[in-house]
Write an enzyme that holds these catalytic residues in place. Structure first.
Site, PDB file in Angstrom:
ATOM      1  N   ASP A 192     -10.449  -6.588  11.390  1.00  0.00           N
ATOM      2  CA  ASP A 192     -10.274  -8.031  11.483  1.00  0.00           C
ATOM      3  C   ASP A 192     -11.208  -8.655  12.520  1.00  0.00           C
ATOM      4  O   ASP A 192     -11.829  -9.683  12.256  1.00  0.00           O
ATOM      5  CB  ASP A 192      -8.809  -8.378  11.803  1.00  0.00           C
ATOM      6  N   ASP A 242       0.819  -1.208   0.000  1.00  0.00           N
ATOM      7  CA  ASP A 242       0.000   0.000   0.000  1.00  0.00           C
ATOM      8  C   ASP A 242       0.850   1.254   0.000  1.00  0.00           C
ATOM      9  O   ASP A 242       0.323   2.359  -0.094  1.00  0.00           O
ATOM     10  CB  ASP A 242      -0.952   0.007   1.210  1.00  0.00           C
TER      11      ASP A 242
END
Ligand SMILES: *[C@@H]1O[C@H](CO)[C@@H](O)[C@H](O)[C@H]1NC(C)=O
Ligand SMILES: *[C@@H]1O[C@H](CO)[C@@H](O)[C@H](O)[C@H]1NC(C)=O
Length: 732
Positions: free
Chosen positions: A446, A156
């Site tokens: 998550d 990223d």
């Protein structure tokens, strides 16, 4: 998930009688714990009873003040009691899992499902390319058939340097992977392997490989330092580098996708597939942090190798146990229980932690006790790294739905078409980030993703082999640690308040024990307020001579004493079972306090601010490298402050306040008849412990001279604030 209902999923096939995995319970230990737990609960009830019936009395008959203090104490004690009950869920019913990977090998040979490993990195400075490369290399050498294994690196940071490092890794893997397999090298991260050998010499075969690694590392580090990719590499991997436009920045660039090694067919070199992906980023599109990267990887990999099993790793977590994939498969392929398990979570463990774990990074008890308890209640949380998922489940399959049969090699698709899957606009008007893939919109995406999977009927499993599967880099200073905890506590609290709250979203879908298990973490942030108030009030009342607890000689003192002593003795014992040291436990108690009175409090504040619409959350990556002197201090277990932070100001002020209150009370005691000790003995103990536990703060504020001490500014402000608080109080 008791032993008795193991057979729900039909008969075991002939010849496959031996299970691949097993869960065990330790009945004796659990019963002993439950007796202890009930005894503490009874004492908590007695404390509540005492508090409700006995008012707080100051000398001067000021009912208003008395009542408010009494009410605050009552509320705090009710909160502590209830929270304690909530935490019992994770100790009530623990299970231990064992795997038999030799049976897996006998039964399946090399006929294992495809495994795609996703490594996520986000910043070439904070997460240096060499660190990333070591993680990648460590998983390419997992004990797994290479033609079934693929490693995807999501960058990223969109960094040419990271890409360059990966091209180097692709070359080096051709030597490293066969070497690891031939000599059964462990750990399979070259850097960790080197440091585990120390200066001990290697045999000639190893010498050569090590030399190659050193050269590669030097090239990567030079490139990182200069911020420039060597020309030879540009020429050699032209089709990769040409994907960076001249004006590409980390926040504004097209999709970059390069298959560096295509190992899908069994061929001569036999190293795993290696893919670099940097999804498209445009300033006008929100990129959803790591969750967005994971979802792009899920789509892109589905067109390249489409592994049925996915392992997701942070870029600093190398594989320390090359058997971990086989261990996870023992659970997922287990004929009896495997079918109901969606993911296998390994603990987040660190190799960068000093003996007494100054910052409590290992969360020993969390890993060795609480997660086993969660497993007994239906499964651990998904913590975002070190986790093996089933692809179709993370993409939305419900428990009980048919599994798609597709473990075949994908037809070769033009990379240009695959790139489209990682574009900014692909997810518009789709279920990605909602019902499919990792969920968006929460700092701990998550956990919420794992919860949603469990609410679709799945269980999860926790596997904690002695030889840790994956090792990461722990925060090496107090500030990093507090920032990380702030993000976690904020994220978990947001989950509690969101539509995915374990309490209402999970009700009826997951067990009560698991709901409470989630709540232990979700309530971190709000639990900061009672801890803060209780500790401050106890000290201030000691300062003012207001007794808050029963006299030491009274019968009522017994429940207070029992809860304090028993709970701490148990917590110490538990810590020692988990192979911690006494000082490690003491350090963890300090961090318990600091996290609550800074990280969690700020996490609480941030969440509330966001609720009323004042601020947006930002994803803070914690740095993975420390400068040299700081690293020395870390080794010596000296607490590192060094930066000006509002969290430090708060900690400093509280520590000073405790110190002044204690000093004043001791002075009064010295000049008086000792009556205080009888009426306020317990307050002396609590404040005294707070002072002792804060020792590193006093040292950092007043005694140390090195760069890691508390900045002068913070020290002065803390002292001034604490002095003014005490002065004001002296006149009320
Ligand atoms: C990890 O800690 C050790 C000391 O225990 C230190 O030498 C090393 O540089 C640290 N590594 C990182 C990446 O911080
Ligand atoms: C990591 O692997 C090495 C080599 O196999 C082993 O000696 C060490 O104990 C492992 N570390 C942990 C924390 O399990």
């Amino acid at each position: 998930m008791g032993k008795e209902d193991n057979n729900r999923f039909g008969p075991v096939h002939k010849g496959e009688g031996e299970p691949l995995s097993e869960t065990r319970r330790k009945t004796g230990r659990v019963i002993a714990y439950r007796i202890f737990s009930v005894s503490v609960s009874l004492c908590i009830c007695l404390i509540w009873f005492y508090r409700v019936t006995v008012p707080v009395e100051t000398d001067e008959n000021r009912t208003g003040l008395d009542r408010s203090i009494w009410l605050v104490m009552l509320i705090a004690e009710i909160w502590f009691g209830l929270y304690w009950v909530v935490t019992q869920s994770s100790r009530w019913n623990p299970v231990w899992r064992f795997t038999f990977s030799d049976r897996l090998s006998r039964r399946y040979g090399n006929n294992l499902p495809r495994l795609d490993v996703f490594v996520c990195t986000a910043d070439p400075v904070i997460e240096p390319p060499l660190l990333v490369v070591n993680t990648v290399l460590s998983v390419t050498a997992l004990d797994y058939p290479p033609e079934k294994l693929a490693v995807y690196l999501s960058d990223d940071g969109g960094s040419e340097l990271t890409f360059y490092a990966l091209t180097e890794a692709a070359e080096f893997a051709k030597t490293w992977v066969p070497f690891c397999k031939r000599f059964k090298v462990e750990p399979t991260s070259p850097a960790a392997y080197l440091s585990s050998k120390g200066n001990g010499l290697f045999d000639p075969a190893a010498e050569e490989v090590v030399e190659l690694y050193r050269e590669m590392a030097a090239r990567i580090e030079t490139a990182s330092r200069l911020g420039r990719v060597p020309e030879e590499a540009r020429l050699k991997y032209g089709d990769g580098f040409s994907q960076w436009d001249a004006d590409a920045t980390r926040r504004n660039h097209g999709t970059i996708l390069q298959i560096l090694v295509d190992g899908r067919e069994e061929d001569t070199i036999a190293i795993p597939t290696l893919v670099y992906l940097s999804r498209e980023k445009r300033p006008q599109h929100h990129h959803n942090f790591k969750a967005g990267a994971m979802n792009a990887l899920l789509r892109v990999s589905s067109k390249i190798t489409c592994g049925k099993i996915i392992l997701n790793l942070d870029c600093d977590m190398y594989a320390n146990n090359s058997n971990s994939a086989r261990d996870a498969l023992c659970i997922l392929l287990d004929e009896k229980e495997g079918k109901e398990i969606a993911f296998v979570q390994f603990p987040q463990w660190f190799d960068n932690v000093t003996r007494n774990d100054l910052y409590g990074s290992l969360m020993r008890v969390g890993v060795n006790v609480e997660f086993l308890g969660l497993d007994g209640n239906g499964g651990p949380l998904y913590i975002g790294t070190g986790c093996f998922h089933r692809r179709d489940v993370i993409c939305g399959r419900k428990y009980g739905e048919e599994e798609e049969e597709s473990d075949k090699i994908q037809e070769m698709i033009e990379p240009e078409m695959i790139k489209d899957l990682a574009s900014c606009t692909y997810e518009e008007n789709t279920q990605w980030g909602k019902e499919m893939g990792v969920k968006y919109g929460c700092p701990v995406e998550d956990v919420i993703t794992g919860l949603a999977i469990q609410c679709r009927g799945w269980k999860s499993a926790f596997l904690n082999p002695n030889k840790k599967a994956f090792l990461g880099v722990a925060p090496t200073n107090l500030h990093q640690m507090l920032v990380q905890q702030r993000r976690w506590s904020e994220g978990d609290f947001q989950i509690l308040l969101s539509e995915y709250s374990p309490v209402w979203y999970g009700r009826g879908k997951i067990s009560l024990g698991l709901i409470l298990g989630y709540c232990c973490y979700c309530l971190w942030a709000p639990s900061s307020v009672p801890v803060l108030i209780y500790s401050v009030l106890t000290s201030l009342c000691l300062f003012k001579g207001i007794p808050l607890f029963p006299k030491v000689s009274s019968w009522w003192f017994i429940p207070f004493g029992y809860v304090t002593v028993a709970a701490n003795a148990y917590s110490l014992a538990e810590f020692l079972w988990c192979e911690g040291t006494f000082r490690g436990w003491w350090n963890e108690q300090r961090m318990w306090l600091y996290r609550r009175t800074s990280s969690f409090l700020f996490g609480f504040k941030d969440t509330i601010m966001k609720l009323v619409g004042v601020s947006e959350s930002a994803f803070v990556i914690t740095a993975k490298v420390a400068e040299e002197e700081a690293a020395e201090r870390y080794k010596d277990e000296a607490m590192e402050f060094g930066v000006e932070s509002p969290m430090f100001l708060l900690l400093g002020t509280l520590a000073m306040l405790n110190l002044f209150c204690m000093a004043a009370a001791v002075m009064r005691l010295a000049s008086g008849d000792g009556g205080d000790l009888k009426t306020m003995g317990f307050q002396f103990v609590i404040t005294g412990i707070l002072v002792v536990i804060n020792w590193p703060l006093y040292e950092g504020m007043l005694l140390r001279k090195d760069k890691g001490k508390m900045p002068m500014n913070v020290t002065v402000k803390s002292v001034v604030l604490a002095v003014s608080a005490c002065t004001c109080l002296a006149f009320v």
